[in-house]
Design an enzyme around this catalytic site. Structure first.
Site, PDB file in Angstrom:
ATOM      1  N   LYS A   1      30.284  29.632  46.225  1.00  0.00           N
ATOM      2  CA  LYS A   1      31.255  29.679  44.645  1.00  0.00           C
ATOM      3  C   LYS A   1      29.968  29.430  44.083  1.00  0.00           C
ATOM      4  O   LYS A   1      30.361  29.040  42.572  1.00  0.00           O
ATOM      5  CB  LYS A   1      32.369  28.839  45.919  1.00  0.00           C
ATOM      6  CG  LYS A   1      33.319  29.998  46.226  1.00  0.00           C
ATOM      7  CD  LYS A   1      34.878  29.147  46.546  1.00  0.00           C
ATOM      8  CE  LYS A   1      35.528  29.869  47.247  1.00  0.00           C
ATOM      9  NZ  LYS A   1      37.165  28.880  47.711  1.00  0.00           N
TER      10      LYS A   1
ATOM     11  N   LYS B   1      34.060  40.348  53.912  1.00  0.00           N
ATOM     12  CA  LYS B   1      35.819  40.404  54.068  1.00  0.00           C
ATOM     13  C   LYS B   1      37.106  40.622  53.633  1.00  0.00           C
ATOM     14  O   LYS B   1      36.814  40.891  52.022  1.00  0.00           O
ATOM     15  CB  LYS B   1      35.785  38.815  54.854  1.00  0.00           C
ATOM     16  CG  LYS B   1      37.053  39.128  54.803  1.00  0.00           C
ATOM     17  CD  LYS B   1      37.048  37.089  54.629  1.00  0.00           C
ATOM     18  CE  LYS B   1      38.766  36.817  55.398  1.00  0.00           C
ATOM     19  NZ  LYS B   1      38.517  35.436  55.368  1.00  0.00           N
TER      20      LYS B   1
ATOM     21  N   LYS C   1      41.318  39.658  48.407  1.00  0.00           N
ATOM     22  CA  LYS C   1      42.402  40.296  47.077  1.00  0.00           C
ATOM     23  C   LYS C   1      41.828  39.633  46.311  1.00  0.00           C
ATOM     24  O   LYS C   1      42.158  40.115  44.831  1.00  0.00           O
ATOM     25  CB  LYS C   1      43.875  39.211  47.587  1.00  0.00           C
ATOM     26  CG  LYS C   1      43.536  37.708  47.506  1.00  0.00           C
ATOM     27  CD  LYS C   1      44.282  36.711  47.537  1.00  0.00           C
ATOM     28  CE  LYS C   1      44.417  34.860  47.248  1.00  0.00           C
ATOM     29  NZ  LYS C   1      44.083  34.862  48.721  1.00  0.00           N
TER      30      LYS C   1
END
Length: 329
Positions: free
Chosen positions: A111, A192, A195
């Site tokens: 991140k 993966k 959303k």
């Protein structure tokens, strides 16, 4: 009775992958364990959030927890920020953690890579995650494979604290489902299902309607071989679809391989869409009943009160062990 803790961030609508990898396994745990299910909104703000959207997501996640089968009479369902002990013990865990081990966390690397600046909380949120778990003397933490590293850190911090100060915390065990722990993207089986993916066709939302689910599964990538068999290395896309089919239909992968031997991908996908729709439809219906009801607020109020009472006991012991506050006679 063992204690189970799980936390999910309210950072957007959950996917089929979240359901099959996590939420599906929660209701059976209520029957034999003392379960704490936490909406970890303080973790969500490690990256910028729209405040109104965040509050909507918190409410939506509460409704989803109940819609999948969480019974507030059997489990404690609450919002992290409504139990101040989480932030208090989180700071204490930061004082026990080392910068080097936090910098080695894979999610922090992922991140922060390529960013001009990231918040300090992105580095230090694993100690807060440890606090979430340790406050309830948790025995078992059900997580996906991507959280295993953070759970190992939690175990390390608990042992370090116990050795340095006093034997305060239960050292939790990690529980990763053998099947379904990592459902992959429909358009890229090497990443993966998420959303946050920019391509909406890559994931199935838990609230997608039947027509949307059918379209997404129809467009899911496969391969050129044309045979339906499970092989993560050679056939990752088809293997991912087989995993989804197995988990939604309660049929083994071996049984599915036999049933679809010699049958093309089109027919297989049509049947897969049917079982996914059947799996998610009752959840969606229950969610719609709950989302605007005052029942959610009553459940969260009770959950916060119950969690606060349990957390306060552990926090007080940990503070005394570290020497915080005044000596009480």
């Amino acid at each position: 009775m063992q204690t189970v803790f799980s936390g999910i961030q309210p950072s957007g609508m959950l996917t089929l992958g979240n359901y099959l990898g996590a939420l599906k396994h929660f209701p059976p745990m209520q029957e034999s364990s003392d379960c704490y299910f936490c909406i970890v909104d303080q973790h969500a703000i490690t990256v910028p959030q729209d405040r109104l959207a965040l509050r909507e997501n918190i409410r939506s996640l509460t409704a989803l927890y109940i819609a999948v089968g969480i019974d507030p009479k059997k489990s404690t369902l609450f919002i992290q920020s409504e139990v101040p002990a989480h932030a208090q013990l989180g700071w204490m865990m930061q004082c026990v953690a080392y910068i080097g081990e936090l910098e080695r966390m894979t999610q922090f690397k992922d991140k922060s890579t390529g960013k001009e600046a990231v918040s300090a909380s992105l580095l230090t949120y694993p100690p807060l995650m440890a606090a979430d778990i340790l406050l309830y003397q948790t025995n078992v933490v059900p997580v996906g494979e991507d959280q295993k590293q953070h759970l190992e850190l939690t175990r390390n911090l608990a042992e370090r604290f116990n050795n340095k100060y006093n034997d305060i915390f239960t050292v939790p065990e990690v529980q990763i489902p053998k099947v379904g722990a990592r459902i992959m993207s429909l358009d890229d089986p090497h990443k993966k299902m998420s959303k946050s993916d920019a391509n909406a066709k890559s994931y199935i939302s838990m609230l997608d309607d039947a027509k949307t689910i059918e379209k997404k599964i129809k467009s899911a990538v496969t391969d050129t071989e044309g045979t339906i068999r499970f092989d993560r290395e050679e056939k990752p896309a088809v293997s991912n679809l087989l995993s989804i089919f197995s988990l939604c239909s309660h049929r083994s992968i071996e049984e599915l391989e036999q049933a679809y031997e010699g049958i093309g991908y089109g027919h297989f996908k049509a049947d897969l869409a049917e079982v996914v729709v059947a799996t998610l439809a009752p959840i969606r219906e229950r969610y719609e009943e709950l989302i605007q009801s005052s029942e959610l607020d009553a459940i969260l109020d009770e959950g916060a009160n119950k969690a606060s009472r349990a957390a306060a006991k552990t926090l007080a012991k940990a503070e005394r062990a570290m020497g915080l506050g005044r000596k009480r006679k």
